[in-house]
Design a protein around this motif. Structure first.
Motif, PDB file in Angstrom:
ATOM      1  N   MET A  26      47.287  18.034  54.313  1.00 21.28           N
ATOM      2  CA  MET A  26      46.213  18.794  53.692  1.00 21.28           C
ATOM      3  C   MET A  26      46.700  19.409  52.383  1.00 21.28           C
ATOM      4  N   PRO A  27      45.786  19.681  51.444  1.00 22.92           N
ATOM      5  CA  PRO A  27      46.199  20.302  50.175  1.00 22.92           C
ATOM      6  C   PRO A  27      46.719  21.716  50.384  1.00 22.92           C
ATOM      7  N   ASP A  28      47.643  22.136  49.518  1.00 22.24           N
ATOM      8  CA  ASP A  28      48.150  23.497  49.571  1.00 22.24           C
ATOM      9  C   ASP A  28      47.003  24.485  49.387  1.00 22.24           C
ATOM     10  N   SER A  29      46.984  25.522  50.219  1.00 20.19           N
ATOM     11  CA  SER A  29      45.881  26.476  50.160  1.00 20.19           C
ATOM     12  C   SER A  29      46.252  27.711  50.963  1.00 20.19           C
ATOM     13  N   GLU A  30      45.408  28.732  50.899  1.00 19.11           N
ATOM     14  CA  GLU A  30      45.627  29.953  51.668  1.00 19.11           C
ATOM     15  C   GLU A  30      45.631  29.669  53.159  1.00 19.11           C
ATOM     16  N   SER A  31      44.738  28.772  53.601  1.00 15.30           N
ATOM     17  CA  SER A  31      44.662  28.482  55.041  1.00 15.30           C
ATOM     18  C   SER A  31      45.926  27.795  55.543  1.00 15.30           C
ATOM     19  N   ILE A  32      46.493  26.896  54.747  1.00 11.71           N
ATOM     20  CA  ILE A  32      47.732  26.234  55.150  1.00 11.71           C
ATOM     21  C   ILE A  32      48.890  27.228  55.117  1.00 11.71           C
ATOM     22  N   ASP A  33      48.905  28.108  54.113  1.00  8.12           N
ATOM     23  CA  ASP A  33      49.931  29.159  54.071  1.00  8.12           C
ATOM     24  C   ASP A  33      49.827  30.060  55.304  1.00  8.12           C
ATOM     25  N   GLY A  34      48.593  30.359  55.716  1.00  9.52           N
ATOM     26  CA  GLY A  34      48.390  31.173  56.910  1.00  9.52           C
ATOM     27  C   GLY A  34      48.883  30.474  58.158  1.00  9.52           C
ATOM     28  N   LEU A  35      48.633  29.175  58.250  1.00 13.97           N
ATOM     29  CA  LEU A  35      49.117  28.406  59.401  1.00 13.97           C
ATOM     30  C   LEU A  35      50.635  28.418  59.438  1.00 13.97           C
ATOM     31  N   ASN A  36      51.265  28.239  58.288  1.00 15.09           N
ATOM     32  CA  ASN A  36      52.726  28.266  58.239  1.00 15.09           C
ATOM     33  C   ASN A  36      53.270  29.641  58.615  1.00 15.09           C
ATOM     34  N   THR A  37      52.555  30.692  58.247  1.00 14.13           N
ATOM     35  CA  THR A  37      52.965  32.050  58.623  1.00 14.13           C
ATOM     36  C   THR A  37      52.868  32.237  60.132  1.00 14.13           C
ATOM     37  N   ILE A  38      51.798  31.732  60.730  1.00 21.92           N
ATOM     38  CA  ILE A  38      51.655  31.801  62.186  1.00 21.92           C
ATOM     39  C   ILE A  38      52.806  31.069  62.854  1.00 21.92           C
ATOM     40  N   MET A  39      53.144  29.905  62.333  1.00 29.28           N
ATOM     41  CA  MET A  39      54.236  29.134  62.916  1.00 29.28           C
ATOM     42  C   MET A  39      55.566  29.866  62.792  1.00 29.28           C
ATOM     43  N   GLY A  40      55.717  30.630  61.703  1.00 27.07           N
ATOM     44  CA  GLY A  40      56.962  31.354  61.506  1.00 27.07           C
ATOM     45  C   GLY A  40      57.115  32.531  62.443  1.00 27.07           C
ATOM     46  N   GLU A  41      55.993  33.152  62.808  1.00 29.79           N
ATOM     47  CA  GLU A  41      56.038  34.359  63.632  1.00 29.79           C
ATOM     48  C   GLU A  41      55.583  34.140  65.067  1.00 29.79           C
ATOM     49  N   ALA A  42      54.800  33.103  65.273  1.00 30.89           N
ATOM     50  CA  ALA A  42      54.266  32.883  66.623  1.00 30.89           C
ATOM     51  C   ALA A  42      54.284  31.382  66.919  1.00 30.89           C
TER      52      ALA A  42
END
Length: 847
Positions: free
Chosen positions: A418-434
């Motif tokens: 998927m293209p880089d975006s706020e939603s993908i950044d949010g998913l990566n943040t979730i993966m980093g913390e949860a």
């Protein structure tokens, strides 16, 4: 047929042009609305009959209390103070949401999660749910504005900086993909047109000729968008279809117009008058263009066999686009030539072209023409003299890529591309913390033989505070519920990941599995494990600490409720009545929170939804492997379906990842049929057109070699060098597109050879002449087509980049290398066998 078409065009040129202009004007309303029918979520498209879709239907119809995680607000915090600020932000965000949407959009706190200690650093997650009349995906931009306003307000209150926030989830990803796609189209449109303009300008040294083909295709594209809108209203169209139809029509349509214009110029250079040159170009070049276009239409049209609407609509729309581009090239282009004549080459003219051919002209364009003439004369010579060596070298060069093609696996991981975006950044943040699977869980839907719920509802625990409760049917707790809990524990023990000393996840794939749960069973289990004589307070506190954050908060608040002076529900056992005379116990209330509020049990109590949170993002290779494994656990020989058939009527493994697994498997199975249909249809078409037994087979073998080489190259560049998974859709689309569009260049050359043979040339001389005459045009066509596809490399989406790379290099490999060298070399080796065929198809062949 084409001679009659030429006469018709010469007679009614103005009428033809007028009809096209009227068609374009009538298409304007549909052009403006074409984006409305595009779909951005592959898993929501219709036409898939599978276990996962059956499970999703049950979730949609039977579970009214399901937690909607399609849109999630993620708040990042790095201290206990920032956690307080995050909770205040949730409250402010909820208030602003209510002010803007009323009860149509609500926010529900989903808990805190952290890699080490959520009380100190981590993320807060808030589920954003919308009523049926609100498209949460389309409201993502507005919701982000509300988040920004709430964040700013709370930061002022706390006298601190704003917190980092992300609005993510499947709906937000779809929204960001739509925005990015529109930006990408706006970027590649002018680049593609500029590339075509430059290449045509260099080839003809003419301004009008450089403008005319893309203008004709632009008009045809506008008309094609009307068809896209109509098809989208029926079955939905995946968003990449609009991008692909644009570059496909630009490339193919310009190729078709270019071939006719080039043949018209050649006839004028050989001394023909305007009328004769026009008729000859329509008759001979028109036949080649029609054959090429028909092969493309067959390739695209075969995709309509697929039951999955994404693939079916893709094939129908692309086939329709080529039909319109083909008709425009065969009618509008020659009609315009008929009206303006040699002015189509302005500011150049036929006299200038003839001087260049005779070597009487100088300048940059004359030098380019001279070099081009020498190059294709050399190609014609070496492909005749060294035919066998060229074939051997070609096979050796292709072998490594064909090996990679045969040994590489495609991926279903839509998220990674998927293209880089706020939603993908949010998913990566979730993966980093949860856990990455939190936003798109896997569901195991259990259809029970009998309902397990006796009564469920809401009880007012205190004035204004209502909570859910659940009372099990007699015997259900000891049998069905206990069995489901046992299965959850077994699966979690089998697949749960471990963590290393740094808190990183290792080994397994599963974070949590939650199905039907009984507070009584959990209470008794913990009480037996404590060892000493446990007090209710000890057991209750221990249990709350074990629960996921999404339910531990509400249960903690419940158990903190005072029921007497100095006594809270924490201090009483599960069997204690929460309100005198109600008969509702602590167990009933907590069972309501665990099973009803979370949507684990259906409204009628006949279905249970086990929610599996994977540690990795949805659709990763490991997640997809887990889907296969857990299905085997249930449906395999001796699995849970057989073991507990007295309890389960049916079981379904569903969720986004499971749907994508089924989509890829079913489409790949159907693609075997599609591939066979396309190959047979194209061989029959070429057999009828060329009147040859072997040449259609030779054409098919060379194009298939190009496809395998290109797929292998794509895997090498993206999968090996860039570590980006190659989506399973890429080889499918590449096969169909290249089998159609790539075949154009083979047909352009082969039909020119056939024309020479029909006029009495020796086979070898016919091939040499065709390479010299048609080589520049086929090479230019492949540069135009390949270049338009390669502009997709400049997009923000890895998926579009993969399509652009594969289609662009596939066209260039086929047009410049295979058709440029391998095809003439093979036809030299085949000799007259190239034209062996039934007499009734060769009755006009010169003896």
């Amino acid at each position: 047929m084409f001679a009659k078409l030429a006469n018709f065009i010469e007679k009614y040129s103005k009428v033809i042009i007028a009809l096209w202009i009227v068609a374009l004007v009538c298409s304007v309303p549909f052009i403006l609305k074409s984006d409305e029918v595009l779909e951005y979520d592959l898993t929501q498209m219709s036409g898939l009959d599978s276990e996962s879709t059956d499970g999703q239907k049950l979730i949609d119809t039977e579970f009214s209390n399901s937690v909607d995680l399609s849109e999630i607000l993620v708040i990042k915090y790095n201290s206990a103070d920032e956690l307080k600020q995050a909770k205040a932000l949730f409250a402010e965000f909820s208030n602003l949401l209510h002010a803007k949407y009323g009860d149509d959009v609500k926010a529900a706190y989903y808990g805190e999660y952290g890699k080490v200690n959520p009380a100190e650093s981590g993320i807060s997650m808030i589920a954003i749910e919308a009523a049926d009349n609100i498209s949460i995906s389309k409201e993502t931009g507005n919701i982000r504005d509300v988040v920004s306003e709430a964040n700013a307000n709370v930061a002022k209150t706390f006298n601190s900086s704003t917190l980092t926030t992300y609005v993510t989830g499947n709906s937000a990803i779809n929204y960001d993909t739509e925005i990015s796609s529109n930006k990408d189209i706006a970027k590649i449109d002018p680049l593609s047109i500029a590339l075509i303009f430059i290449l045509l300008g260099l080839f003809f040294c003419a301004l009008v000729t450089a403008i005319m083909p893309p203008a004709v295709v632009g008009m045809a594209f506008g008309v094609a968008l009307t068809g896209l809108y109509g098809i989208g209203c029926i079955m939905g169209v995946f968003y990449i279809t609009k991008v692909l139809i644009l570059v496909t029509m630009l490339g193919a349509g310009c190729d078709y117009s270019l071939f006719i214009i080039s043949r018209y110029r050649d006839e004028l250079k050989h001394g023909a008058d305007h009328s004769t040159a026009l008729k000859t170009s329509v008759q001979w070049a028109g036949e080649s263009v029609f054959t090429s276009g028909l092969s493309v239409i067959i390739g695209f049209g075969a995709l309509s066999i697929c039951s999955f609407s994404m693939v079916r609509s893709l094939g129908i729309v692309l086939a329709l686009g080529i039909v319109i581009a083909l008709v425009a090239a065969l009618t509008f282009t020659p009609a315009l030539i008929n009206l303006i004549g040699e002015k189509v080459f302005w500011p150049a003219n036929i006299n200038k072209y003839n001087k260049i051919d005779r070597g009487e002209s100088t300048g940059i364009y004359a030098t380019i023409c001279k070099l081009s003439k020498k190059y294709f004369a050399w190609v014609a010579h070496v492909t005749r003299k060294y035919a066998a060596a060229i074939v051997v070298v070609g096979i050796v060069l292709m072998a490594p890529m064909v090996y990679i093609f045969a040994t590489s696996d495609d991926s279903a991981d839509m998220i990674s591309i998927m293209p880089d975006s706020e939603s993908i950044d949010g998913l990566n943040t979730i993966m980093g913390e949860a856990d990455g699977g939190m936003i798109m869980p896997t569901y195991i839907v259990l259809e029970l033989n009998d309902s397990i719920v006796d009564k469920a509802g809401m009880i007012e625990l205190s004035p204004g505070k209502k909570v859910p409760y659940l009372i099990w049917k007699d015997g259900a707790l000891a049998t069905t519920v206990h069995t489901i809990m046992k299965i959850s524990q077994e699966l979690e023990a089998k697949y749960k990941y471990a963590t290393d000393d740094d808190g990183n996840k290792v080994n397994g794939i599963v974070s949590t599995i939650s199905g039907a749960n009984s507070w009584k069973i959990l209470y008794q289990k913990i009480a037996s494990e404590i060892g000493t004589t446990p007090t209710p307070s000890m057991v209750n506190h221990a249990l709350v600490k074990m629960l996921p954050s999404a339910v531990s908060g509400p249960i903690d608040m419940l158990l903190s409720t005072p029921i007497g002076e100095g006594i809270k529900l924490y201090d009483v056992p599960y069997s204690e009545e929460v309100a005198t005379g109600t008969g509702i116990t602590v167990e009933n209330i907590i069972d309501g929170i665990l099973n009803v509020s979370t949507g684990i049990i259906s409204d009628n109590g006949k279905y249970v939804k086990m929610m599996v949170i994977t540690s990795e993002k949805p659709m990763s290779d490991n997640t997809m492997a887990f889907i296969k494994d857990v299905r085997e656990d249930f449906h395999g020989e001796g699995g849970y379906d057989d073991k507990y058939d007295s309890i389960f009527a049916s079981t379904y493994v569903g969720g986004t990842s499971a749907i994508m697994e089924d989509v890829s498997n079913i489409v790949m199975q159907q693609f075997d049929v599609i591939r066979t249909v396309v190959i047979i249809a194209l061989i029959v078409l070429l057999f009828l057109i060329l009147g040859s037994y072997l040449t259609p087979i030779r054409s098919m073998l060379t194009i298939v070699c190009s496809i395998m080489t290109t797929v292998g190259l794509t895997h090498f560049v993206f999968g090996t060098m860039m570590d980006v998974p190659v989506l399973w859709l890429v080889p499918i689309v590449l096969f169909v597109v290249l089998l159609g569009l790539g075949m154009d260049y083979d047909i352009f050359l082969t039909t020119r050879i056939r024309e020479n043979v029909l006029r009495g040339m020796d086979n070898h001389d016919a091939i040499e002449d065709a390479v010299r005459q048609a080589g520049p045009v086929t090479s230019l066509c492949s540069l135009i087509m390949g270049g338009t596809f390669l502009t997709m490399l400049l997009t923000n989406s890895s998926m579009l980049q993969e399509f652009g790379f594969a289609l662009g290099f596939g066209i260039l490999i086929e047009g410049l290398l295979m058709v440029g060298f391998m095809v003439p070399a093979l036809m030299h080796l085949m000799g007259d066998w190239s034209w062996k065929g039934p007499k009734f198809l060769n009755k006009n062949r010169a003896e």
